[in-house]
Every structure is written in C-alpha cells, then in structure tokens.
Motif scaffolding. Sequence first.
Motif, short mmCIF file in Angstrom:
data_model
loop_
_atom_site.label_atom_id
_atom_site.label_comp_id
_atom_site.label_asym_id
_atom_site.label_seq_id
_atom_site.Cartn_x
_atom_site.Cartn_y
_atom_site.Cartn_z
N MET A 70 0.87 -1.17 0.00
CA MET A 70 0.00 0.00 0.00
C MET A 70 0.91 1.22 0.00
O MET A 70 1.97 1.21 0.63
N ASN A 71 0.55 2.26 -0.74
CA ASN A 71 1.46 3.41 -0.83
C ASN A 71 0.74 4.75 -0.72
O ASN A 71 1.20 5.75 -1.27
N ARG A 72 -0.36 4.77 0.01
CA ARG A 72 -0.98 6.03 0.40
C ARG A 72 -0.92 6.12 1.92
O ARG A 72 -1.00 5.09 2.61
N PRO A 73 -0.80 7.32 2.48
CA PRO A 73 -0.79 7.45 3.94
C PRO A 73 -2.01 6.77 4.54
O PRO A 73 -3.14 6.95 4.07
N TYR A 74 -1.78 5.97 5.59
CA TYR A 74 -2.85 5.09 6.07
C TYR A 74 -4.11 5.85 6.44
O TYR A 74 -5.22 5.42 6.11
N LEU A 75 -3.98 6.96 7.12
CA LEU A 75 -5.19 7.68 7.55
C LEU A 75 -5.93 8.33 6.40
O LEU A 75 -7.09 8.71 6.55
N ASP A 76 -5.29 8.43 5.24
CA ASP A 76 -5.99 8.91 4.04
C ASP A 76 -6.76 7.79 3.36
O ASP A 76 -7.46 8.03 2.37
N THR A 77 -6.63 6.58 3.87
CA THR A 77 -7.36 5.44 3.31
C THR A 77 -8.54 5.04 4.18
O THR A 77 -9.13 3.99 3.97
N LEU A 78 -8.87 5.87 5.15
CA LEU A 78 -9.85 5.51 6.16
C LEU A 78 -10.77 6.70 6.43
O LEU A 78 -10.29 7.78 6.80
N ALA A 79 -12.06 6.51 6.22
CA ALA A 79 -13.02 7.58 6.51
C ALA A 79 -12.85 8.05 7.95
O ALA A 79 -12.70 7.24 8.86
N TYR A 80 -12.86 9.37 8.14
CA TYR A 80 -12.77 10.02 9.45
C TYR A 80 -11.42 9.84 10.13
O TYR A 80 -11.24 10.27 11.28
N GLY A 81 -10.45 9.23 9.44
CA GLY A 81 -9.15 9.01 10.07
C GLY A 81 -8.49 10.30 10.50
O GLY A 81 -7.99 10.41 11.63
#
Length: 506
Positions: free
Chosen positions: A163-174
């Motif tokens: 995975m190569n996007r910042p993790y919290l950008d892959t999660l609603a409300y992160g």
Amino acid sequence: MSSREAEIILIRGADVLTMAAGEEIRPSRADVLIESGRITGLGADLAVPAGAEIVEAAGRLVMPGLVNAHLHSSEMFLRGRYERLPLEMWLCWSYPFFGLEPPDLELLRLRSLLVAMESLRSGVTMISDDFFDPPAHHLARLGTVFSAYDEAGIRANVSSGLMNRPYLDTLAYGREVFPARVQAQLDFPLTGADEYTTFCEAVFRTLHNSGDGRLRYMLAPSGPQRCTVELMQACRDLARQWQVPYHTHVLETRTQAVTADKLFGGSIVRYMHEHGLLNPNVLMAHAVWITDEDIALMADAGVSVSWNILANLKLGSGLAPVRRLLNAGINVALGTDGASSNDTLRLFDVLRAAALVSSATAKGPMAGLSSGEVLHAATLGGAQAAMLAETTGSLEVGKQADLIILDLSHGTAFTPLSDVVNQLVYCENGSSVESVMVDGCFVIRDGSFTRLDEAGILSEMRARMPAFLRQHQTTEAMNSFLIPLFQEVIARCDRVPVAAERYLPS
C-alpha cells in the motif's frame, strides 16, 4: 527441485471426480494415467504402459486438488490469538504499525513451510499467497518464501503486497479522529510506483516460474483506497505483460464502503473501472459491500472474486452477494484468508461454511449454492482466478496432475456413502485425504510427506515460538493505544448509510 518417483504412474480402479467444465459433477470408476507430470489418459481399464508404477485405488476417491484463492502467509504464527474484533481494529495487532520486527529468514522459511504443510494435508494443491512483508521489499526474503514452497512441492502464486498512500488517508474520518501527534507517527515514508515496478521486474526475472514452473509471482496492490492510481496502473500493466493475476482487496467492510463514498464519491468498483483497472486478470478478495451496478461492471470486465466466508464471519465484515455474482456470470473462487482472521487454512472448512451460509438468505435455502457450485469454486473456479485454468483445477487429459486421493473408508465422513459430492462439502474436513500429488509428484503419500520432515519442522517451530510470541506481545502493547481510535472511526461509519447492506440477520 523435482522428485518424480516414476515418469509414468497409473492410478487404477478409483472413483474419479474430474470437475471438468461441462461434465456432470459425479464420480465414475476410472483409471488416471500420468506421464512426466501430465495427465495423458483418463478412463476405465486403461492399458498399463511399460515401466509404469501402478497405484491401486479401489475404495478411493480421486479428485482435483483444491485451490485456495486468497491467504496471507504473514499471519501464520498468529492463529487463534484474536476474536471479536472488526477488521480495522484487528489490523492493529495482526499487522502492527509500531514495533514490528519481521521474522528472520529461518523463521520465514518455517512459517512458509507451515502454510504449505497445512494446505497440502487438507487437500489444497494450489495457493494464492498475498505475502505482505513490511516495511520494505527484499528479493532474499521473498525468495525464501518461494524456496520453502518449492521445498514442499506445492503450486503457488505469491505476491509482495503493497500500500502506498498514507494510512489515515485510506480511512473515513481518520484525519478527524486521530490526534495530530498520532497522525504524524502514522505518516510513514511510502514506496513509489517506479520503485515497486523495478522490484517486481527483478522478481519476474529471478523467481517467477521457478519450481518447475509451479511457483509464480502475482501483482498485489493492497486495495484501491490504499494505493495511488499510478501504482495500480503500473501493476495492471505488469500483470498483463506477464499474464499473472492482479490480486487486490475490494470492499471488505462497511467502513471501507463509507471510505469509498468519502474518497471517490461512490463505488470503489466504479473508480477502478474509470481508471482502466478492471479486466480478466483481476482477482478481487472479499467483494462484500458491492452493489448491483458494481456487479454489472465486474461481469463486463470478466474479473474473479475470492469468497473468504470464514474470515468475513469472524471479523463481522458481512456476506458477499455470491448468488448474484454467479447469476451475473462472475467467476467465484474460495479462500481461507490468513490464519489470524480464519485460524486455519483448511479449505474444506470453507466449503462447508459457504454452502451453509449461502442458504441463510432472505430467499431461503433454495437460493443457496449447491454442493456442485461450491466444489467448482474450490477447484476450477480457483484455478481460473489464479489464471491457471489450463494447468490445474480439474482432471483432464493434457493438464498437470494436481490431484488428491481420499480414503472413503477413513473415519465416518463417507459412512454411509449416500452422495459423494454432498458429503465432500458437508461432511469432509480434510482428514480423509490420504495422498496428494502436485505436478505429477506425490508430496504426501499414504499420509506421510515425501519431501519434508514434518515432525522436525514442527519441533523447530515450537522451540522458536515462545520468543517470537513474547516479542509480538510487546508489539501488541505498543499498538494498543490505537484500538479506541479505530473503534471511534468504525462507530462513525456505522452511522452513515451506504448503498449495500451486508450484515448477518440478528
């Protein structure tokens, strides 16, 4: 490595279930002739070629080896460790963000051997291992997995997931829920598409098609919400060039469905379609939270789906609309998922669950999957998902000899013998598997591994596990503060309506 004990083998007098496309899913009395790893004869009373080794198989059922369409070998040492956690919270400990120490090469070898051993013992001859080995990609580590699978003699597609996007950008409300200091900690340096492509090209040059062609590399960008378009398109192009699967996770949980709405303004499947990421190479793991529009796009593109029913049940992710997938003409395979989200790699457990759960629908049990449909998903459907339908998944002249021999008199699964096909799905758990052949070689014969010292491997593993688990317990403690944050994200997502509802009836 090759260990064919005879170039010509005749399996004689068995009940043979071919699972060949277009044939009735019923066993018939037949012989199976194997020459140089390939099936060259199939029928009653075949002539015995000069020099053939004869395997008497009266009272045995011979059928294609099962295909496990989706697993993560990375979880193998964490079986039975967690329960009552949704995916997003479970990930904190099974794929921790902090304090992770990847196993050394010998532990990596042992872990991979354990995957192969449990798979083969339960009648699985082909696996798709979405191997995930953060924080970086190393040929030596991936090569250790390939080498272990070669040592065991199993057939496998193996990835090096990313995975190569910042993790919290892959999660609603992160970004809303996680404090700024935690966000800074979770924003790790990420691998770019060019760097990953370079690594994959090296793998294709060195490891792909090793093990007499049994072991192949596959592309595995983790999920559309977790990867940049550039990375996914680069993986798509490599998958086409090398004719291997593009293996990715799609809409596993309700939180992911809400995330898709926030990130893409709608369906992840439509997003993939718009960026040219749907094609017959694509193998979608899960596909739980999909809509009728998604199904139409998937059918038009010819994708396959791995239904990982037991992992979806354990993590409370919901139920994939499998009947609608099949009615749309989409190829469905079966997967165990990893040994931490499922706790075993026994695909026969998945067969039984798939048949039973598919009957618990609003339209009643007659809308459920038949035993034949379940067996197809576990054999030829899995082979198609792995892009190996011309090689394995059924017993046909010209295909490689990947098969299992079950003793119908072992235990009680087939006593009384009422309907072999139904009993394979509803009664068998893998314990009747007597012998296993991959690529024309017996890797298990009369209950014993032919290539591996099973007792020695397990003994070595047990000696090393206490230290490994102590270290992992420390890692769990380092990541525990994230659990309530993810719990809050899930709670917020649960309050948002989505286009598909996939919860089990209460």
